[in-house]
Design an enzyme around this catalytic site. Structure first.
Site, PDB file in Angstrom:
ATOM      1  N   ASP A  25       0.819  -1.218   0.000  1.00 27.97           N
ATOM      2  CA  ASP A  25       0.000   0.000   0.000  1.00 27.97           C
ATOM      3  C   ASP A  25       0.849   1.262   0.000  1.00 27.97           C
ATOM      4  OD1 ASP A  25       0.876   0.335   2.630  1.00 27.97           O
ATOM      5  OD2 ASP A  25      -1.116   0.265   3.529  1.00 27.97           O
ATOM      6  N   ASN A 132       4.954  -3.532   4.826  1.00 24.14           N
ATOM      7  CA  ASN A 132       4.396  -2.224   5.120  1.00 24.14           C
ATOM      8  C   ASN A 132       5.400  -1.384   5.906  1.00 24.14           C
ATOM      9  OD1 ASN A 132       1.876  -0.531   5.147  1.00 24.14           O
ATOM     10  ND2 ASN A 132       2.306  -0.567   7.342  1.00 24.14           N
ATOM     11  N   SER A 165       4.309  -6.560   7.745  1.00 23.43           N
ATOM     12  CA  SER A 165       4.329  -5.183   8.244  1.00 23.43           C
ATOM     13  C   SER A 165       5.572  -5.006   9.105  1.00 23.43           C
ATOM     14  CB  SER A 165       3.069  -4.886   9.063  1.00 23.43           C
ATOM     15  OG  SER A 165       1.900  -5.094   8.276  1.00 23.43           O
TER      16      SER A 165
END
Length: 323
Positions: A25, A132, A165
């Protein structure tokens, strides 16, 4: 026991070369995703990178398709000029694509449009999302994270998927990667490669899946490496609940405006599913351990909880002549 810590040495064995769709993202041009690509390629996997054109953090599973070509100010870190098509291929590496949509939409564009051209008739064996820039611990961030949103979208499409992440939350371009093994992006990327190697260990993907239908992994990596007390965090198998937090709103006594605080609430920590003995991923990744949690996209309550509620509702509904 699933609760035990898994050392990296136990993960090294005969692993399959996989067809991997890589997304995130934080944009296709972030240091973390490009480092993950390099690490996975070094392990012999065929890796296709399809990431958002710009930073899309916090979008969760929001599904937004582009309706225009690239608008000002252009792609993240100047990676795409204004006016460029809504998707495109990197001029230096044919494995890299951007898509001007949310993470969930980007991974689906990769699955439906790009992957068939890249992999041909061979299926995608695994979707990797991330790493992430920052951790995504607990059920609350599970719903908010674009990195995890892309992951559970892939799982819903029937493809095994892992969200990574990393504790280091610096938003950086791939051009800032020092190339040194101690660069935070390269450290996180090595964790990605190590876990993918563990998952594919002794699995023939032409005959069996890496994960059951409806199931994915979410992995939270602590901050580690030079300048940290943590140097080699082992993998620990965890659950999403247990020490997890959700937002609470209070009013700032000076400004009067609302501010958020972390609240370790009972609802978010109800251990309904999962392995009860496993530690929570939130306190685990706060230490020098990489938390590996297994999630399901079957959001129905378990039968032993659902049936008593159904019986109560049926009785009440019939009494009220609503059924």
């Amino acid at each position: 026991m699933w609760k035990s810590i898994v050392t990296l040495f136990a993960l090294l064995s005969c692993s399959s070369a996989l067809n991997v769709l890589l997304t995130n993202d934080d944009s296709w041009a972030s240091a973390n995703i490009r480092a993950a690509y390099t690490a996975l390629k070094a392990d012999g996997h065929d890796v296709l990178l399809v990431g958002p054109a710009v930073q899309q953090s916090g979008k969760g599973g929001t599904f937004v398709l582009p309706t225009t070509n690239i608008t000002a100010p252009g792609g993240e870190f100047g990676s795409i000029p204004v006016g460029a098509p809504f998707f495109g291929q990197d001029s230096q590496n044919a494995d890299f694509f951007y898509f001007n949509g949310t993470p969930s939409a980007s991974v689906v564009f990769g699955i439906d449009i790009i992957a068939p051209k890249h992999f041909g008739s061979s299926p995608i064996d695994l979707v990797v999302s991330g790493p992430n820039e920052g951790q995504n611990n607990g059920p609350f961030l599970y719903t908010l994270s674009g990195t995890i949103g892309a992951t559970y979208t892939a799982v819903e499409r029937g493809i095994p998927a892992i969200a990574f992440s990393a504790g280091n939350s610096t938003h950086r371009s791939f051009t800032t990667n020092t190339g040194d093994a101690s660069d935070p992006a390269n450290l996180a990327a090595q964790v990605v490669a190590d876990l993918v190697r563990a998952l594919s260990d002794n699995v023939n993907v032409t005959q069996e899946r890496l994960l059951p239908f409806g199931v994915g992994l979410t992995v939270n990596i602590p901050t580690f490496g030079p300048g940290s007390n943590c140097t080699a965090p082992p993998f620990t198998l965890t659950r999403m609940t247990g020490g997890a937090v959700v937002n609470q709103i209070t009013l700032n006594p000076t400004t009067g405006f609302p501010v958020t605080n972390d609240l370790e609430a009972r609802g978010i920590n109800a251990n309904i599913n999962g392995v009860r003995e496993d530690p929570g991923e939130t306190p685990t990744s706060a230490q020098c351990e990489t938390a590996v949690s297994i999630f399901s996209v079957d959001y129905d309550a378990p039968e032993h909880i659902a049936r008593p509620i159904q019986r109560h509702l049926r009785k009440s509904i019939r009494t009220s002549h609503l059924l």
